[in-house]
Design a protein around this motif. Structure first.
Motif, PDB file in Angstrom:
ATOM      1  N   SER A  36      44.731  37.445  37.999  1.00  0.00           N
ATOM      2  CA  SER A  36      45.426  38.278  38.980  1.00  0.00           C
ATOM      3  C   SER A  36      44.478  38.622  40.130  1.00  0.00           C
ATOM      4  O   SER A  36      43.254  38.495  40.010  1.00  0.00           O
ATOM      5  N   ASP A  37      45.057  39.081  41.221  1.00  0.00           N
ATOM      6  CA  ASP A  37      44.250  39.484  42.375  1.00  0.00           C
ATOM      7  C   ASP A  37      43.258  40.571  41.980  1.00  0.00           C
ATOM      8  O   ASP A  37      42.092  40.525  42.386  1.00  0.00           O
ATOM      9  N   GLU A  38      43.711  41.522  41.185  1.00  0.00           N
ATOM     10  CA  GLU A  38      42.844  42.623  40.776  1.00  0.00           C
ATOM     11  C   GLU A  38      41.651  42.112  39.967  1.00  0.00           C
ATOM     12  O   GLU A  38      40.517  42.588  40.143  1.00  0.00           O
ATOM     13  N   GLU A  39      41.892  41.152  39.082  1.00  0.00           N
ATOM     14  CA  GLU A  39      40.804  40.604  38.281  1.00  0.00           C
ATOM     15  C   GLU A  39      39.802  39.841  39.145  1.00  0.00           C
ATOM     16  O   GLU A  39      38.593  39.934  38.933  1.00  0.00           O
ATOM     17  N   VAL A  40      40.318  39.105  40.118  1.00  0.00           N
ATOM     18  CA  VAL A  40      39.428  38.348  41.003  1.00  0.00           C
ATOM     19  C   VAL A  40      38.621  39.299  41.877  1.00  0.00           C
ATOM     20  O   VAL A  40      37.421  39.093  42.094  1.00  0.00           O
ATOM     21  N   ILE A  41      39.254  40.352  42.361  1.00  0.00           N
ATOM     22  CA  ILE A  41      38.537  41.351  43.163  1.00  0.00           C
ATOM     23  C   ILE A  41      37.441  42.001  42.324  1.00  0.00           C
ATOM     24  O   ILE A  41      36.308  42.163  42.784  1.00  0.00           O
ATOM     25  N   ARG A  42      37.752  42.353  41.081  1.00  0.00           N
ATOM     26  CA  ARG A  42      36.753  42.952  40.193  1.00  0.00           C
ATOM     27  C   ARG A  42      35.604  41.973  39.942  1.00  0.00           C
ATOM     28  O   ARG A  42      34.430  42.357  39.953  1.00  0.00           O
ATOM     29  N   THR A  43      35.936  40.699  39.738  1.00  0.00           N
ATOM     30  CA  THR A  43      34.902  39.681  39.548  1.00  0.00           C
ATOM     31  C   THR A  43      34.018  39.597  40.783  1.00  0.00           C
ATOM     32  O   THR A  43      32.793  39.538  40.679  1.00  0.00           O
TER      33      THR A  43
END
Length: 68
Positions: A36-43
């Motif tokens: 998800s976008d949120e996971e990629v942003i966190r990464t």
């Protein structure tokens, strides 16, 4: 070994290094593209190096960071 041979071997090593780096980034991108976008942003926020670069590329592809 002449100077020309030295330049050739140095250039070859540089090209190999670039190709290896690109392969690592592509593997990270393949892994991240299904998140998800949120996971990629966190990464992106919590990583460095090739993984961070791959996350930035995924986010750019998804429209983040465009200043229109």
């Amino acid at each position: 070994m002449g100077f020309g041979d030295f330049l050739k071997s140095t250039a070859k090593a540089a090209i190999n290094g670039i190709q290896e780096k690109q392969e690592r980034i592509n593997k990270h991108k393949e892994h991240l593209q299904y998140r998800s976008d949120e996971e990629v942003i966190r990464t992106y926020k919590n990583s460095s190096g090739d993984l961070k670069f791959a996350a930035a590329m995924i986010l750019k592809e998804r429209g983040y960071g465009n200043q229109n």
